[in-house]
Design a protein around this motif. Sequence first.
Motif, PDB file in Angstrom:
ATOM      1  N   PHE A 177       0.849  -1.035  -0.008  1.00  0.00           N
ATOM      2  CA  PHE A 177      -0.159  -0.180   0.007  1.00  0.00           C
ATOM      3  C   PHE A 177       0.845   1.259   0.036  1.00  0.00           C
ATOM      4  N   GLY A 178       1.892   1.196   0.731  1.00  0.00           N
ATOM      5  CA  GLY A 178       2.876   2.611   0.683  1.00  0.00           C
ATOM      6  C   GLY A 178       3.489   2.679  -0.649  1.00  0.00           C
ATOM      7  N   SER A 179       3.518   1.748  -1.606  1.00  0.00           N
ATOM      8  CA  SER A 179       4.120   1.836  -2.808  1.00  0.00           C
ATOM      9  C   SER A 179       3.015   2.549  -3.846  1.00  0.00           C
ATOM     10  N   ILE A 180       1.837   2.392  -3.399  1.00  0.00           N
ATOM     11  CA  ILE A 180       0.624   2.969  -4.167  1.00  0.00           C
ATOM     12  C   ILE A 180       0.751   4.347  -3.833  1.00  0.00           C
ATOM     13  N   VAL A 181       0.767   4.702  -2.509  1.00  0.00           N
ATOM     14  CA  VAL A 181       0.892   6.106  -2.034  1.00  0.00           C
ATOM     15  C   VAL A 181       2.172   7.102  -2.609  1.00  0.00           C
ATOM     16  N   THR A 182       3.159   6.230  -2.640  1.00  0.00           N
ATOM     17  CA  THR A 182       4.276   6.761  -3.033  1.00  0.00           C
ATOM     18  C   THR A 182       4.228   6.972  -4.609  1.00  0.00           C
TER      19      THR A 182
ATOM     20  N   ILE B  79       9.673   1.453  -5.530  1.00  0.00           N
ATOM     21  CA  ILE B  79       8.456   0.540  -5.003  1.00  0.00           C
ATOM     22  C   ILE B  79       8.815  -1.004  -4.988  1.00  0.00           C
ATOM     23  N   SER B  80       7.865  -1.626  -4.009  1.00  0.00           N
ATOM     24  CA  SER B  80       8.084  -3.043  -3.852  1.00  0.00           C
ATOM     25  C   SER B  80       6.798  -3.757  -3.452  1.00  0.00           C
TER      26      SER B  80
ATOM     27  N   LEU C  91      12.150   2.565  -9.553  1.00  0.00           N
ATOM     28  CA  LEU C  91      12.508   1.220  -9.636  1.00  0.00           C
ATOM     29  C   LEU C  91      11.562   0.346  -8.804  1.00  0.00           C
ATOM     30  N   ALA C  92      10.985  -0.592  -9.428  1.00  0.00           N
ATOM     31  CA  ALA C  92      10.209  -1.695  -8.949  1.00  0.00           C
ATOM     32  C   ALA C  92      10.766  -2.941  -8.903  1.00  0.00           C
ATOM     33  N   VAL C  93      10.998  -3.300  -7.457  1.00  0.00           N
ATOM     34  CA  VAL C  93      11.330  -4.601  -7.241  1.00  0.00           C
ATOM     35  C   VAL C  93      10.354  -5.423  -6.661  1.00  0.00           C
ATOM     36  N   HIS C  94      10.323  -6.598  -7.375  1.00  0.00           N
ATOM     37  CA  HIS C  94       9.199  -7.427  -7.114  1.00  0.00           C
ATOM     38  C   HIS C  94       9.382  -8.952  -7.292  1.00  0.00           C
ATOM     39  N   GLY C  95       8.986  -9.679  -6.485  1.00  0.00           N
ATOM     40  CA  GLY C  95       9.020 -11.098  -6.447  1.00  0.00           C
ATOM     41  C   GLY C  95       8.190 -11.905  -7.361  1.00  0.00           C
ATOM     42  N   VAL C  96       8.778 -12.581  -7.914  1.00  0.00           N
ATOM     43  CA  VAL C  96       8.261 -13.378  -9.239  1.00  0.00           C
ATOM     44  C   VAL C  96       6.888 -14.064  -8.661  1.00  0.00           C
TER      45      VAL C  96
END
Length: 255
Positions: free
Chosen positions: A103-108, A124-125, A197-202
């Motif tokens: 949710f913090g990434s959405i606000v960011t 964002i993550s 940069l978006a870091v994200h787990g597959v």
Amino acid sequence: MPFLDHPKGPAYYRHWPAAEPRAAVIFLHGFGEHTGVYHRYAFALNAAGIDLWAVDQFGHGLSQGERGDFGSIEQSSELADTLTELASRHRPGLPLIAQGHSFGSIVTLLRLLGQPDRYRAGVISGAPLVPVPGMLDNDTSFDLDPGWLSADPFYLDSLENDPLAFVDADGAPLARELDRAWDRLGADLPKLAVPTLAVHGVNDPIAQIGAVRAYAEQIEPLQLKAFDGGRHDILNDTMHREVAETIIDFLNGSI
């Protein structure tokens, strides 16, 4: 104990200072978390000369509010505004980075869209950029399986034994604010101008990677780094060191 003043009530924050900072990250956490679960990440940033500032959002950690209820997107953004002002006064002139998880990434992202000149870059993550199926039914309870979040035994143990962390709450307030955000992101996210940069787990089962990958292919300032085997809490998963190194490399190229 340090608190930010807000009409909704005081909000607890933490500052991890680097010895000789080159930049400052303003961080917003996700559902069920609080600033205390990010010590490892903070120390990695500090070793690279980057300050970390983070706030317990409303309904989380040591801040005011009903359990799991962030309040509105605007209230979360106001907390980040106040934290940014505090960081700017503490070290005038440092480049500022906006970061958020879940949710913090959405606000960011919404902050980066609305204030494109304020931050040098964004991170964002675990970003839920499209509707999450589990939040679209009539059952407003939100109960996460810890195994969806991470495979790191240290982190899972901390979630189980930390009285400030949780995986269940009434999800109605969160669903309401995410629904508002999804309407806006569909129209406005392609206008993103801040390098992000978006870091994200597959293997993220909550915010699946497909939407982030599709946006990254369309939006030049948005970069995606995917981590095989990674789950939702990618900053606190088994590959957390590699994730932190990836973020630091990105920031080194932005500051």
